[in-house]
Design a protein around this motif. Structure first.
Motif, short mmCIF file in Angstrom:
data_model
loop_
_atom_site.label_atom_id
_atom_site.label_comp_id
_atom_site.label_asym_id
_atom_site.label_seq_id
_atom_site.Cartn_x
_atom_site.Cartn_y
_atom_site.Cartn_z
N ASN A 58 -5.99 -56.62 5.66
CA ASN A 58 -4.63 -56.11 5.72
C ASN A 58 -3.84 -56.48 4.48
OD1 ASN A 58 -3.11 -54.55 7.31
ND2 ASN A 58 -3.15 -55.96 9.06
N GLU A 59 -3.92 -57.77 4.20
CA GLU A 59 -3.15 -58.30 3.09
C GLU A 59 -3.64 -57.76 1.75
OE1 GLU A 59 -1.74 -62.75 2.22
OE2 GLU A 59 -2.02 -61.94 4.23
N ILE A 60 -4.97 -57.67 1.63
CA ILE A 60 -5.54 -57.16 0.38
C ILE A 60 -5.07 -55.73 0.14
CG2 ILE A 60 -7.70 -56.49 -0.73
CD1 ILE A 60 -8.99 -58.87 0.73
N ASN A 61 -5.07 -54.92 1.20
CA ASN A 61 -4.61 -53.54 1.08
C ASN A 61 -3.18 -53.47 0.58
OD1 ASN A 61 -6.77 -52.03 1.68
ND2 ASN A 61 -6.42 -52.02 3.88
N ARG A 62 -2.34 -54.32 1.15
CA ARG A 62 -0.94 -54.29 0.75
C ARG A 62 -0.79 -54.67 -0.72
NH1 ARG A 62 1.63 -58.20 3.92
NH2 ARG A 62 0.50 -57.27 5.66
N ALA A 63 -1.54 -55.71 -1.13
CA ALA A 63 -1.45 -56.14 -2.53
C ALA A 63 -1.93 -55.04 -3.47
CB ALA A 63 -2.28 -57.40 -2.73
N LEU A 64 -3.01 -54.36 -3.08
CA LEU A 64 -3.54 -53.29 -3.93
C LEU A 64 -2.55 -52.14 -4.04
CD1 LEU A 64 -7.29 -53.07 -2.94
CD2 LEU A 64 -6.30 -53.88 -5.07
N ALA A 65 -1.92 -51.80 -2.90
CA ALA A 65 -0.95 -50.70 -2.92
C ALA A 65 0.21 -51.02 -3.84
CB ALA A 65 -0.44 -50.44 -1.51
N SER A 66 0.68 -52.26 -3.78
CA SER A 66 1.84 -52.60 -4.61
C SER A 66 1.44 -52.63 -6.08
CB SER A 66 2.46 -53.92 -4.18
OG SER A 66 1.66 -54.98 -4.58
N GLU A 67 0.22 -53.08 -6.36
CA GLU A 67 -0.20 -53.09 -7.75
C GLU A 67 -0.37 -51.65 -8.26
OE1 GLU A 67 -3.82 -55.05 -8.68
OE2 GLU A 67 -3.30 -55.25 -10.79
N ASN A 68 -0.87 -50.79 -7.39
CA ASN A 68 -1.04 -49.39 -7.73
C ASN A 68 0.28 -48.76 -8.18
OD1 ASN A 68 -3.13 -47.72 -7.96
ND2 ASN A 68 -3.42 -47.36 -5.78
N SER A 69 1.32 -49.00 -7.39
CA SER A 69 2.60 -48.38 -7.72
C SER A 69 3.14 -48.98 -9.02
CB SER A 69 3.60 -48.55 -6.59
OG SER A 69 3.97 -49.89 -6.50
N TYR A 70 2.90 -50.25 -9.22
CA TYR A 70 3.34 -50.89 -10.45
C TYR A 70 2.66 -50.25 -11.65
CZ TYR A 70 3.56 -54.57 -14.01
OH TYR A 70 3.73 -55.26 -15.17
N LEU A 71 1.35 -50.03 -11.53
CA LEU A 71 0.60 -49.44 -12.64
C LEU A 71 1.02 -47.99 -12.88
CD1 LEU A 71 -2.95 -50.89 -11.99
CD2 LEU A 71 -1.31 -51.57 -13.73
N LYS A 72 1.29 -47.27 -11.79
CA LYS A 72 1.74 -45.88 -11.94
C LYS A 72 3.05 -45.82 -12.70
CE LYS A 72 -0.42 -43.28 -8.26
NZ LYS A 72 -0.41 -43.18 -6.81
N ASN A 73 3.96 -46.73 -12.37
CA ASN A 73 5.22 -46.80 -13.11
C ASN A 73 4.98 -47.04 -14.58
OD1 ASN A 73 7.01 -46.28 -11.09
ND2 ASN A 73 7.08 -48.42 -10.41
N ASN A 74 4.06 -47.94 -14.86
CA ASN A 74 3.74 -48.24 -16.26
C ASN A 74 3.22 -47.02 -16.98
OD1 ASN A 74 4.56 -50.78 -16.55
ND2 ASN A 74 2.54 -51.74 -16.50
N ILE A 75 2.34 -46.26 -16.32
CA ILE A 75 1.77 -45.08 -16.95
C ILE A 75 2.88 -44.09 -17.28
CG2 ILE A 75 0.33 -43.05 -16.53
CD1 ILE A 75 -1.51 -44.85 -14.90
N GLU A 76 3.77 -43.89 -16.31
CA GLU A 76 4.89 -42.97 -16.55
C GLU A 76 5.65 -43.36 -17.79
OE1 GLU A 76 5.96 -40.17 -15.11
OE2 GLU A 76 4.05 -40.27 -14.02
N ARG A 77 5.92 -44.65 -17.89
CA ARG A 77 6.71 -45.12 -19.02
C ARG A 77 5.96 -44.90 -20.33
NH1 ARG A 77 7.66 -50.67 -17.86
NH2 ARG A 77 6.36 -51.06 -19.67
N LEU A 78 4.65 -45.22 -20.32
CA LEU A 78 3.87 -45.10 -21.54
C LEU A 78 3.74 -43.65 -21.98
CD1 LEU A 78 1.11 -47.75 -20.93
CD2 LEU A 78 2.99 -47.84 -22.54
N ILE A 79 3.59 -42.73 -21.00
CA ILE A 79 3.48 -41.33 -21.35
C ILE A 79 4.72 -40.86 -22.08
CG2 ILE A 79 3.51 -39.00 -20.36
CD1 ILE A 79 1.55 -40.00 -18.27
N ARG A 80 5.87 -41.25 -21.58
CA ARG A 80 7.13 -40.87 -22.22
C ARG A 80 7.20 -41.42 -23.64
NH1 ARG A 80 12.07 -39.52 -18.89
NH2 ARG A 80 12.92 -39.42 -20.96
#
Lengths: 273, 173
Positions: free
Chosen positions: A64-86
């Motif tokens: 359970n906990e691992i899933n939550r941590a992975l999901a939050s890291e995923n969104s963090y990385l997605k945000n980073n990608i958005e920023r880098l693309i711009r």
């Protein structure tokens, strides 16, 4: 000769005791640097199997906990990608290609053995030489740093945990950039100590402590924790207690950091030091 | 005879498994790390030659070492405890000595005797072990506190086991 035999017969227990203690101490002296003990290496293979089973059970219970941590890291990385693309769409063509050269690469690994209750804790991970791991690589998690690789075999590596009284890491205060050396004092597994921060610096509880990038093991600016308490030492330096963001008791997946241009830097530094 | 050897081997394996799979994994606090496998040395019968006890202690310690990745540390502490065992047994021997063929248990020699015996062996073992682990004398008292608290937990567990053994038999191990 007869005297000698008498002597041995009389003190045989003491002699057996001394021989066994001698063997134990020589093991203790040579084996603790982890990879030069051949005997250990052979038998570790068997014990890893058993540890693996225990680790599998614990992993299942923490899904359970691992899933939550992975999901939050995923969104963090997605945000980073958005920023880098711009960024890159604006700057493309202006900056030379070499600027985008990748400096760090990350290898994901699973923790198969870990402890927090000893004075010298080590972390065993399930990636080794075969996966490109060498000694002196840093180990980070998505919430902070975890340790430094000290020994590798074909499929496994052993890292000295941040919770090991022998490990020293260079760290700084994010707010003003003053750096010092960070190590564990062996008491609380949630706190480490940052030394060598001069008394004239303003340190407040809650300040972020991060890595400096001086040691070429960790990238610059990886979060370690926040200041929990500022203590006086009697000398000119503060003793800053740092609350770790990572809970070492729940360490499951880690990233091993490889520095792709580390040798270049070390060679250059060696020339002048 | 054979029966008791098998029983003893079974108890030893059980204690080692318990130590490795359970007690090495409960990370209660930095101060409490019980090492219950020392009970193997506590229970060895008195008529065994001392060198057998020492070698058995060495092997036990080495097995624990392999599982906890600390070569030599547990081995030297356990051998030290085994070396001291006959002296401790001599100091606290009951008036008519130890009966041959009876195991060193709470049921046979009484709770007070067993308390003194197990406390001294466990304390010595933990003392050597924890100071070897830190390998320095600064923070002397903090390490000492760890020794005390861990010994207390180890003893509590040993007494628990002894209590259940007591209910089962009087003379066999």
């Amino acid at each position: 000769m007869r005297n000698l035999l008498n002597f041995i017969a009389r003190y045989n227990n003491l002699i057996v005791f001394l021989i066994l203690e001698g063997i134990a101490f020589s093991l203790l002296a040579t084996g603790n640097s982890y990879h030069n003990s051949r005997l250990i290496k052979g038998i570790r293979g068997i014990t890893y199997g058993i540890e693996r089973k225990g680790s599998d059970i614990r992993k299942y219970l923490q899904l359970n906990e691992i899933n939550r941590a992975l999901a939050s890291e995923n969104s963090y990385l997605k945000n980073n990608i958005e920023r880098l693309i711009r960024q890159s769409s604006i700057e493309s063509g202006e900056i030379a290609d070499t600027m985008y050269q990748q400096q760090y690469n990350y290898i994901v690994a699973e923790v198969v053995n870990n402890s927090v209750n000893k004075q010298k804790n080590f972390i065993t991970i399930d990636k080794g030489l075969r996966h490109g791991i060498t000694t002196d690589m840093g180990v980070v998690t998505n919430q902070g740093i975890a340790g430094v690789i000290v020994g590798t075999s074909e499929n496994y590596s052993v890292a000295m945990s941040l919770l090991n009284i022998d490990l020293k890491i260079s760290a700084r205060l994010k707010s003003n950039g003053y750096f010092g050396s960070l190590n564990w004092d062996g008491t609380d597994y949630r706190q480490v100590v940052l030394n060598e921060i001069p008394q004239h610096v303003n340190v407040h509880t809650g300040d972020t402590v991060e890595t400096t990038g001086f040691s070429a093991m960790f990238p610059e600016g990886v979060m370690i924790g926040t200041v929990a308490e500022v203590g006086q030492t009697g000398s000119d330096f503060y003793m800053v207690k740092v609350q770790l963001t990572e809970d070492f008791r729940r360490l499951r997946f880690v990233n091993v950091v490889g520095n792709l241009i580390k040798t270049e830097r070390l060679q250059l530094e060696e020339e002048y030091q | 005879m054979i029966n008791s050897v098998i029983r003893y081997g079974f108890v030893s394996i059980l204690l080692i498994m318990l130590q490795v799979l359970f007690f090495n994994n409960i990370q209660f606090s930095g101060y409490i790390n019980p090492y219950v496998y020392i009970m193997i040395i506590l229970l060895l019968p008195t008529e065994l030659p001392q060198w057998v006890v020492l070698v058995a202690a060495f092997i036990t310690g080495l097995i624990i070492d392999f599982f906890s990745g600390s070569p030599g540390m547990h081995a030297s502490a356990t051998v030290m405890a085994a070396f001291a065992r006959p002296y401790i047994l001599g100091l606290i021997s009951p008036r008519d000595g130890y009966e041959t063929g009876s195991s060193l248990s709470m049921a046979n020699y009484g709770i007070k005797w067993f308390l003194i015996y197990s406390t001294s062996v466990v304390f010595l073992h933990h003392l050597v072990l924890f100071y070897l682990e830190v390998f320095r004398f600064d923070d002397f008292f903090r390490t000492f506190l760890r020794v005390l608290l861990s010994s207390l937990f180890t003893l509590a567990f040993i007494f628990l086991l002894e209590y259940f053994r007591k209910g089962k038999s009087r003379t066999r191990i």
